[in-house]
Scaffold this motif. Structure first.
Motif, mmCIF file in Angstrom:
data_model
loop_
_atom_site.group_PDB
_atom_site.id
_atom_site.type_symbol
_atom_site.label_atom_id
_atom_site.label_comp_id
_atom_site.label_asym_id
_atom_site.label_seq_id
_atom_site.Cartn_x
_atom_site.Cartn_y
_atom_site.Cartn_z
ATOM 1 N N PHE A 32 0.830 -1.195 0.000
ATOM 2 C CA PHE A 32 0.000 0.000 0.000
ATOM 3 C C PHE A 32 0.866 1.247 0.000
ATOM 4 O O PHE A 32 2.044 1.197 0.334
ATOM 5 C CB PHE A 32 -0.914 0.018 1.233
ATOM 6 C CG PHE A 32 -0.169 0.095 2.537
ATOM 7 C CD1 PHE A 32 0.210 1.335 3.053
ATOM 8 C CD2 PHE A 32 0.152 -1.040 3.253
ATOM 9 C CE1 PHE A 32 0.901 1.425 4.245
ATOM 10 C CE2 PHE A 32 0.850 -0.962 4.453
ATOM 11 C CZ PHE A 32 1.225 0.278 4.950
ATOM 12 N N GLU A 36 -6.332 -1.193 8.486
ATOM 13 C CA GLU A 36 -5.092 -1.302 7.712
ATOM 14 C C GLU A 36 -5.179 -0.317 6.555
ATOM 15 O O GLU A 36 -6.218 -0.246 5.901
ATOM 16 C CB GLU A 36 -4.993 -2.694 7.068
ATOM 17 C CG GLU A 36 -4.956 -3.847 8.022
ATOM 18 C CD GLU A 36 -3.541 -4.289 8.309
ATOM 19 O OE1 GLU A 36 -2.621 -3.636 7.796
ATOM 20 O OE2 GLU A 36 -3.372 -5.276 9.040
ATOM 21 N N PRO A 37 -4.094 0.411 6.266
ATOM 22 C CA PRO A 37 -4.130 1.246 5.067
ATOM 23 C C PRO A 37 -4.134 0.376 3.813
ATOM 24 O O PRO A 37 -3.477 -0.660 3.777
ATOM 25 C CB PRO A 37 -2.849 2.067 5.154
ATOM 26 C CG PRO A 37 -1.986 1.362 6.129
ATOM 27 C CD PRO A 37 -2.849 0.553 7.019
ATOM 28 N N LYS A 38 -4.882 0.787 2.806
ATOM 29 C CA LYS A 38 -4.972 0.003 1.571
ATOM 30 C C LYS A 38 -4.308 0.713 0.401
ATOM 31 O O LYS A 38 -3.984 0.102 -0.598
ATOM 32 C CB LYS A 38 -6.445 -0.267 1.227
ATOM 33 C CG LYS A 38 -7.090 -1.283 2.129
ATOM 34 C CD LYS A 38 -6.509 -2.655 1.837
ATOM 35 C CE LYS A 38 -7.075 -3.703 2.777
ATOM 36 N NZ LYS A 38 -6.437 -4.999 2.535
ATOM 37 N N GLY A 39 -4.198 2.011 0.479
ATOM 38 C CA GLY A 39 -3.551 2.730 -0.625
ATOM 39 C C GLY A 39 -4.012 4.170 -0.724
ATOM 40 O O GLY A 39 -5.064 4.541 -0.211
#
Lengths: 283, 315
Positions: free
Chosen positions: A29, A47-50
């Motif tokens: 990401f 959670e960061p995805k992008g």
């Protein structure tokens, strides 16, 4: 000199040296989250995805208004609203592609490119995040920072989405006679007061209606932006924008902050209602 | 200056350039690193007091300031004007065409009807990436020379040299840190986050891996449909320009994520974005998105040693 034992630092270096590591699942990401934000979001399971973006470039034409009347510029309001919505929709599509459930630290900006043809670029940009333990269908968007979101979710609320309302308003020019007559007195310029007042109220009403449609319980971190973009001084856009939230826990959970007195010499700036732009590197 | 001294200086210059060409460091850098490594001089750092404390709290100590720099000439795509059907697509980048909406196929100079093109400047992207690679290689070499485990607080300077056509200087400066007794790393880690953020990152279960960059450069050559929309009196969305800017952004993000995967990291944090546009003459525009971040890898399952404590500041 003896070395201070530090299991975390040793584990980190061991991981870099190619030994044991606890790896993130899924694709790599990118995020414009600061370190505080990344760590705090992880703490509440996100959670960061992008990094996700959407943009719409608009040619904003001209609408003529009567020189001496206060009035809303309906066409311009419509165009500004639609352009923002398009940029947001494009960004949400992007967020869905990378498997996000929501977007944090949204920056919604208008950049005016003055050239042969004045163009307005509407950009929506933020970091898509997801919590593997939460089922969700749609995408929520918020301009809150990771820290704000951490507090909000810990207190039992869920962000639902962005609520915003726009109003482009023409403020009447004063007649010369009235201007001359008022030079020697203190008077309220009723014309201005009512124009600015009404425009703000219209923008806020629209924002509230949006929040109501999404069945929110409230709007947090709301602010009003006031800009003339490329129209000169008498045409002003009022944009009311905030994050609508819903209480999902049984009741508001108390956070009970500790009180602290900083021993730093410098003044701690008072954080205003406007959420910190999620972007810049941790300073 | 005497002739001898001048000749010696000249020799030194040549030796430095030769060393750079072999992939090494210039003499001045080699000597400085040598001096620092042998402990002849005091260690240097541009850390603030709180950064210093934070780094020590994370179990590291500063070793010295390190730098890497590189000046490149970027291939002649700056002045590249429109060559319809040729040139643009040869680099193998993205291309999108916008045919004349009025049904005319003949296009050319002076014609009111022409096809629009959005295309990626592959050579330009590759040139900037190469410049960056050279600068990063050098800073890592300096850090390795000091026996450091990593470099924190790396600042990036990216600029055009005045008076040198199509030039680009890429310089990175940071403070090398090490953990006494730590294992030797194949390549030191790098981070553009400051010392305080580095400490938070480490306590949060992440370790920085490398500096990653993403660049997306798209040229927009407007077609007649776009030109007409620009002259309209109504409020309209300009499809071709919207697409061009969005494409540049997407390319930048994709390239950044590809670099993250290359260094075997999990993600990038603190990504800074910088969008610039350049007029290329005619109606053509180059849109460039530059992204810079720190790639991080997760090494611990639990997020923090202790849950964060909410505090209310009484100033």
């Amino acid at each position: 000199m003896s070395v201070m034992p530090h299991p975390r630092a040793d584990a980190a270096l061991a991981c870099l040296a190619g030994k044991s590591s606890e790896r993130h699942q899924g694709r790599a990401f990118s995020s414009d989250l600061s370190v505080d934000e990344a760590v705090l979001l992880k703490e509440i399971g996100y959670e960061p995805k992008g990094l996700v973006v959407g943009s719409a470039v608009y040619h904003i034409g001209i609408q003529y208004a009567n020189w001496t009347t206060n009035q809303e510029m309906g066409d311009l309001t419509q165009a500004m609203y639609q352009a923002r919505t398009e940029a947001l929709t494009a960004m949400e599509r992007h967020a869905q592609q990378v498997g996000g459930q929501g977007v944090v630290g949204l920056k919604l900006e208008v950049q005016i490119h003055q050239g042969n043809h004045p163009l307005a670029e509407f950009v929506a940009m933020g970091t898509a995040v997801a919590n593997p333990n939460v089922k969700s269908s749609g995408i929520w968007v918020s301009d809150l920072s990771g820290q704000d979101l951490y507090l909000l979710i810990r207190a039992g609320y869920q962000p639902i989405g962005l609520a915003f309302g726009a109003c482009v308003y023409h403020v009447a020019h004063q007649r010369l006679g009235a201007w001359v007559g008022q030079q020697s007195q203190n008077v309220e310029l009723g014309n201005y007061t009512s124009a600015l007042y009404e425009a703000r109220e219209l923008a806020m009403t629209r924002m509230q209606q949006e929040a109501q449609r999404s069945r929110a319980h409230g709007i947090v971190a709301m602010r009003i932006e006031q800009k003339s973009h490329m129209w000169g001084s008498h045409v002003i856009e009022f944009l009311a924008i905030g994050t609508s939230v819903r209480l999902v826990a049984a009741e508001h959970r108390k956070i009970a902050p500790e009180l602290s007195v900083s021993l730093d010499d410098e003044m701690v700036p008072v954080t205003d209602a406007a959420p910190a732009a999620g972007g810049a590197a941790e300073g | 200056m005497s002739d001898e001294a001048a000749a010696a200086a000249q020799q030194r210059q040549l030796a430095s350039i030769a060393s750079l060409e072999r992939g090494g460091l210039p003499l001045a850098a080699q000597e400085r690193i040598e001096e620092l490594r042998e402990g002849k001089s005091a260690w240097t750092s541009d850390l603030s007091v709180s950064e210093m404390a934070a780094i020590q709290h994370a179990g590291f100590e500063p070793v010295g300031m390190v730098m890497g720099s590189s000046v490149y000439r970027i291939a002649a795509q700056w002045g590249y004007t429109t060559v319809y059907g040729l040139g643009g697509a040869t680099g193998g980048g993205r291309v999108r065409t916008y045919p004349c909406p009025h049904g005319f196929y003949g296009y050319g100079v002076g014609s009111e009807h022409r096809t629009g093109y959005n295309w990626e400047h592959r050579f330009y992207e590759a040139g900037i990436t190469e410049t960056r690679d050279a600068a990063l290689r050098r800073i890592l070499e300096e850090a390795q020379g000091l026996g450091a485990h990593g470099v924190v607080g790396v600042r990036i300077l990216r600029r055009h040299l005045e008076g040198v056509g199509n030039s680009l200087e890429f310089t990175c400066i940071g403070t090398a840190v090490r953990r006494r007794g730590g294992p030797k790393l194949r390549s030191p880690f790098m981070s553009h986050l400051d010392g305080v953020a580095f400490s938070k990152l480490l306590h949060g279960g992440y370790v920085p891996v490398a500096l990653v960059m993403g660049i997306g450069a798209m040229e927009i050559d407007p077609g007649c449909g776009t030109e007409w929309a620009l002259r309209s009196w109504s409020n309209t969305r300009i499809q071709q320009i919207s697409d061009g800017i969005e494409e540049a952004r997407m390319l930048g993000i994709n390239h950044l994520e590809a670099e993250v995967a290359t260094v075997d990291a999990d993600g990038a944090v603190g990504v800074e974005t910088d969008l610039s546009t350049y007029e290329l003459g005619g109606e053509s525009t180059l849109v460039e998105l530059f992204l810079l971040g720190t790639a991080v890898r997760r090494y611990a399952k639990e997020p923090l040693d202790e849950p964060p404590l909410p505090i209310m500041r009484l100033r």
